[in-house]
Design a protein around this motif. Sequence first.
Motif: not given
Length: 77
Positions: A18-19, A25-30, A38-44
């Motif tokens: 998370f940090r 700001g790069e998305p991550l695929i789990v 899942l896709i985890v990305r920074k909320y804007t």
Amino acid sequence: MKTEISKTHFKAHALKIFRRLEKTGEPLIVTDRGRPALIVRKYTRPMPDPLMRLRGSVKRYEQPFEPVGQDEWEALE
């Protein structure tokens, strides 16, 4: 940072991940058993339109520089 990680790795290192996502700001695929889950990305947050926030909040005075009589003050009522 890799763009894909397993659920097991994500669970064990979530705070660190998370940090890093917050900084880059790069998305991550789990993945789950090698398949994307899942896709985890920074909320804007979208920026609000400042004019829409002010709409209806400004009063209009026909003669703003004319003196006001004491009987017209709302505070004295």
